[in-house]
Design a protein around this motif. Sequence first.
Motif, PDB file in Angstrom:
ATOM      1  N   UNK A 166       0.874  -1.179   0.000  1.00 58.25           N
ATOM      2  CA  UNK A 166       0.000   0.000   0.000  1.00 58.25           C
ATOM      3  C   UNK A 166       0.906   1.222   0.000  1.00 58.25           C
ATOM      4  N   UNK A 167       0.778   2.024  -1.012  1.00 59.42           N
ATOM      5  CA  UNK A 167       1.699   3.152  -1.180  1.00 59.42           C
ATOM      6  C   UNK A 167       1.309   4.337  -0.299  1.00 59.42           C
ATOM      7  N   UNK A 168       0.041   4.649  -0.215  1.00 56.75           N
ATOM      8  CA  UNK A 168      -0.374   5.770   0.621  1.00 56.75           C
ATOM      9  C   UNK A 168      -1.856   5.644   0.927  1.00 56.75           C
ATOM     10  N   UNK A 169      -2.268   6.299   2.008  1.00 66.84           N
ATOM     11  CA  UNK A 169      -3.668   6.376   2.408  1.00 66.84           C
ATOM     12  C   UNK A 169      -3.978   7.835   2.717  1.00 66.84           C
ATOM     13  N   UNK A 170      -5.011   8.365   2.101  1.00 71.88           N
ATOM     14  CA  UNK A 170      -5.394   9.760   2.340  1.00 71.88           C
ATOM     15  C   UNK A 170      -6.844   9.812   2.796  1.00 71.88           C
ATOM     16  N   UNK A 171      -7.118  10.744   3.704  1.00 78.47           N
ATOM     17  CA  UNK A 171      -8.467  10.965   4.209  1.00 78.47           C
ATOM     18  C   UNK A 171      -8.837  12.417   3.948  1.00 78.47           C
ATOM     19  N   UNK A 172     -10.003  12.628   3.369  1.00 79.50           N
ATOM     20  CA  UNK A 172     -10.443  13.987   3.055  1.00 79.50           C
ATOM     21  C   UNK A 172     -11.878  14.162   3.528  1.00 79.50           C
ATOM     22  N   UNK A 182     -20.919  16.211   4.622  1.00 75.39           N
ATOM     23  CA  UNK A 182     -21.265  15.285   5.699  1.00 75.39           C
ATOM     24  C   UNK A 182     -20.579  13.931   5.539  1.00 75.39           C
ATOM     25  N   UNK A 183     -19.608  13.834   4.597  1.00 73.05           N
ATOM     26  CA  UNK A 183     -18.966  12.548   4.328  1.00 73.05           C
ATOM     27  C   UNK A 183     -17.478  12.605   4.657  1.00 73.05           C
ATOM     28  N   UNK A 184     -16.921  11.446   4.917  1.00 72.60           N
ATOM     29  CA  UNK A 184     -15.471  11.265   5.060  1.00 72.60           C
ATOM     30  C   UNK A 184     -15.022  10.386   3.896  1.00 72.60           C
ATOM     31  N   UNK A 185     -14.095  10.881   3.091  1.00 69.59           N
ATOM     32  CA  UNK A 185     -13.587  10.130   1.944  1.00 69.59           C
ATOM     33  C   UNK A 185     -12.224   9.541   2.244  1.00 69.59           C
ATOM     34  N   UNK A 235     -13.271   4.501  -0.240  1.00 66.44           N
ATOM     35  CA  UNK A 235     -14.471   4.222   0.547  1.00 66.44           C
ATOM     36  C   UNK A 235     -14.891   5.508   1.240  1.00 66.44           C
ATOM     37  N   UNK A 236     -16.198   5.682   1.385  1.00 68.95           N
ATOM     38  CA  UNK A 236     -16.734   6.855   2.076  1.00 68.95           C
ATOM     39  C   UNK A 236     -17.738   6.415   3.129  1.00 68.95           C
ATOM     40  N   UNK A 237     -17.803   7.190   4.204  1.00 69.63           N
ATOM     41  CA  UNK A 237     -18.805   6.947   5.246  1.00 69.63           C
ATOM     42  C   UNK A 237     -19.332   8.291   5.734  1.00 69.63           C
ATOM     43  N   UNK A 264      -1.376  -0.111   5.972  1.00 76.20           N
ATOM     44  CA  UNK A 264      -0.798   1.231   6.073  1.00 76.20           C
ATOM     45  C   UNK A 264      -1.788   2.121   6.805  1.00 76.20           C
ATOM     46  N   UNK A 265      -1.244   2.986   7.693  1.00 77.73           N
ATOM     47  CA  UNK A 265      -2.052   3.867   8.526  1.00 77.73           C
ATOM     48  C   UNK A 265      -1.996   5.282   7.953  1.00 77.73           C
ATOM     49  N   UNK A 266      -3.126   5.943   7.949  1.00 74.03           N
ATOM     50  CA  UNK A 266      -3.201   7.308   7.443  1.00 74.03           C
ATOM     51  C   UNK A 266      -2.622   8.288   8.456  1.00 74.03           C
ATOM     52  N   UNK A 267      -2.476   9.513   8.030  1.00 68.61           N
ATOM     53  CA  UNK A 267      -2.155  10.592   8.953  1.00 68.61           C
ATOM     54  C   UNK A 267      -3.391  10.885   9.809  1.00 68.61           C
ATOM     55  N   UNK A 268      -3.167  11.443  10.981  1.00 65.75           N
ATOM     56  CA  UNK A 268      -4.270  11.771  11.884  1.00 65.75           C
ATOM     57  C   UNK A 268      -5.182  12.808  11.234  1.00 65.75           C
ATOM     58  N   UNK A 269      -6.475  12.636  11.417  1.00 64.66           N
ATOM     59  CA  UNK A 269      -7.453  13.610  10.940  1.00 64.66           C
ATOM     60  C   UNK A 269      -8.485  13.818  12.046  1.00 64.66           C
ATOM     61  N   UNK A 270      -9.247  14.867  11.917  1.00 62.25           N
ATOM     62  CA  UNK A 270     -10.226  15.221  12.936  1.00 62.25           C
ATOM     63  C   UNK A 270     -11.630  15.220  12.360  1.00 62.25           C
ATOM     64  N   UNK A 271     -12.561  14.772  13.174  1.00 65.37           N
ATOM     65  CA  UNK A 271     -13.973  14.784  12.814  1.00 65.37           C
ATOM     66  C   UNK A 271     -14.693  15.735  13.774  1.00 65.37           C
TER      67      UNK A 271
END
Length: 744
Positions: free
Chosen positions: A518-524, A563-566, A605-607, A639-646
């Motif tokens: 897994x090369x990278x994981x991004x959360x937006x 209202x989504x997390x991508x 994936x989105x939730x 692989x773990x993403x960088x920390x993000x906030x909800x």
Amino acid sequence: MIGLATAAFADGTRSWEQSKFDELTKGTASGVAIRSVGGLELAPAFKLLYATPSTYIWAVAADDAGNVYAATGAPARVYRISPDGKATIIFEPQELQVQTLEVGPGGVIYAATAPDGKVYKIEHKPGVKVESAKADNKTADKDSKDTAKPALDPSWSSSVYFAPGTKYIWDLLLDKAGNLFVATGDHGEIYKVTAKGDHSLFFKSDETHIRVLALDAQGNLIAGTDGSGLVYRISPAGEGFVLYSAPKKEITALTLDRDGNIYAAGVGEKKTGPSANPVGGASSMISMVGSAPAVTGPQSPGITIAPTPSTVQMGPFPFPGGGASGGSDIYRIATDGSPSRIWTSREDIVYALAFDSHDRLLAGTGNRGHVFAIEGADEFSDLLKAAASQVTGFAKAPGGGLYAASSNLGKIFVLGPGPENEGSYESDVFDARVFSRWGRAEFRGAGSVELLARSGNVDNPDRNWSAWKKVDLTKDAEMGVPPARYAQWKAVLHAGTAKPAVDSVTLNYLPKNVAPEIDDVTVQMGLRYQPLAKSSGLSLSTDVSGSSGGHFESPVPSSRDRDAIGIKWSAHDENDDQLVYSVYYRGDGESRWLLLKDNLTDKAYSCDASLLPDGGYTVKVVASDAPSHSPGEALTAEKVSRRFEVDTTPPRIEGLAALVENAQIRVRFRAEDGFSTIKRAEYSVDAGEWKYVEPIGQLSDSQQEYYDFKVVLDLGNASDHVVVVRVYDKYDNMGAAKTVLRGK
């Protein structure tokens, strides 16, 4: 063999097959021809007869005794080479090169020079002997300049036979009556010189250059031009008719078969407009070191310039194919006049055409020095590669063979008529991409063929690969080469009662399974990915040479949704296994990963953000190659993403109050958010426009901010006033409140 029983291997045995022309041309053939329909066979015998000290051989012709004559440049000479490879110089003019020649009755040689073309008559004077030089073929093949310099034979004399007064003489042709036709440049003229020496203008074209000549069975002259790529049929009376206007600009070679069909080679792209140059698109120059003059003329055919053995440094010089670009075609003009294209190449330039003793059309080309056999419309064989850049001419050789001439360097070869006794072919290097175990080799072919294989772990076989191992094709046995990442096969074809041929070779191998990456994981935040349809959700790979790794992946569509997390990731697998993914999340200070979604085939994936309480999180993506493996043999990667906030909860407004002080409205309130800082606050009075207001202390950098401000209004009437305030947190969640100030 290395024991691999405990190692996990990729799903199923894979194979690398080679049978197609485009695949086989990547390998190295020696004495082996590659068929356009696929497969290998023995090539015609091809031996070096003599390597001249000249850089270019522009034309060749042979006499009835099998002696071959070569017209050369740098230096300009005519060589006479006997069938046993002994050579003498019979003509050495002052001009810079001998462009073309013809052998006449009684062994008379007609040779045309350039520039300021003249036709010389070269005759043998019996009774004078000179020792000729014989080339050592082994030495000459390495370096033609190592051969003995042939002597100038004093038994041959020369004199100017015809001087047409034109700059270029491109071709000469003798008819059965002994008339010599001279094709010239600058004015597109053909001259006729009778056996008695009388000369006249035979045909005048509106083209700039008449490049090449041939003769049909009815005595008509066939001529090809440079400029518009015309093929003329010119009657014995000098009346011309355009048989064909080729798509290419220049006709470089002509020949006819036994039935009278005409074959023409065309090169160069046609140009239109005032900038088009009919002489090849550009001028060229020969620069001479010393006192020799510089000469300009039409561009050469892209010939790579090689240094001559003297101090002369040659640049391009006039030659059929000048300024050629865009490859070349071969056309067939049937006896009824109908034309068709039977062969084309994007990279090879045809310089010579001839039929061998088996009535196969041969094409000598550059600038890779290949000879092709054209067997039908788009059916051909890549026969051989000469140890030179261009194959420039053919002439009949004793015993049904052909002499083949080359430039860069100037050599004479003997081609055929029979096949080589033995030929070999080495495939290109195959990259399995991962360490692999090599199994059986599958062979389809005929005749006496040996198959060998070897393997290694670097892409260069010369760097300590295993030795060639002969493959036993009579038994159901493995190749016996060590497990490794790379492999290669070799076929050795032996002449025999049955014609040897290789139709296809397949190497079977089993790649060692390696874990996916897994090369990278991004959360937006605020992005929603749409699932792909099942038919396109998997990676689509295109296997073009037996190797895996050519992929096309459909992009995952997305849309804005606050209202989504991508969540999106990129991953790959060296085995090209099918992958499935699981997505986990974990809050700040927590030790346990919680499953968000598993069995995903998309890489996104989105939730809904509301599923997670306000706070800080990380996401972990786990990739598994389980769909391609038996239970217990799958490998995973994560692989773990960088920390993000909800933060989906709006800030609260408390203690909102408004009162009149000194003819002003004083507003006070407190804003508080349970997770993130307060970003800004605004107010509106009586539905007026929103206005920014600073907190007490001016800096808005806390989860709790206090506001105290005054609004100047006209309070002279008794109406009520509505004060509305709103505040935003760091993630643009908005909270609002209002209060009513009652009038008197």
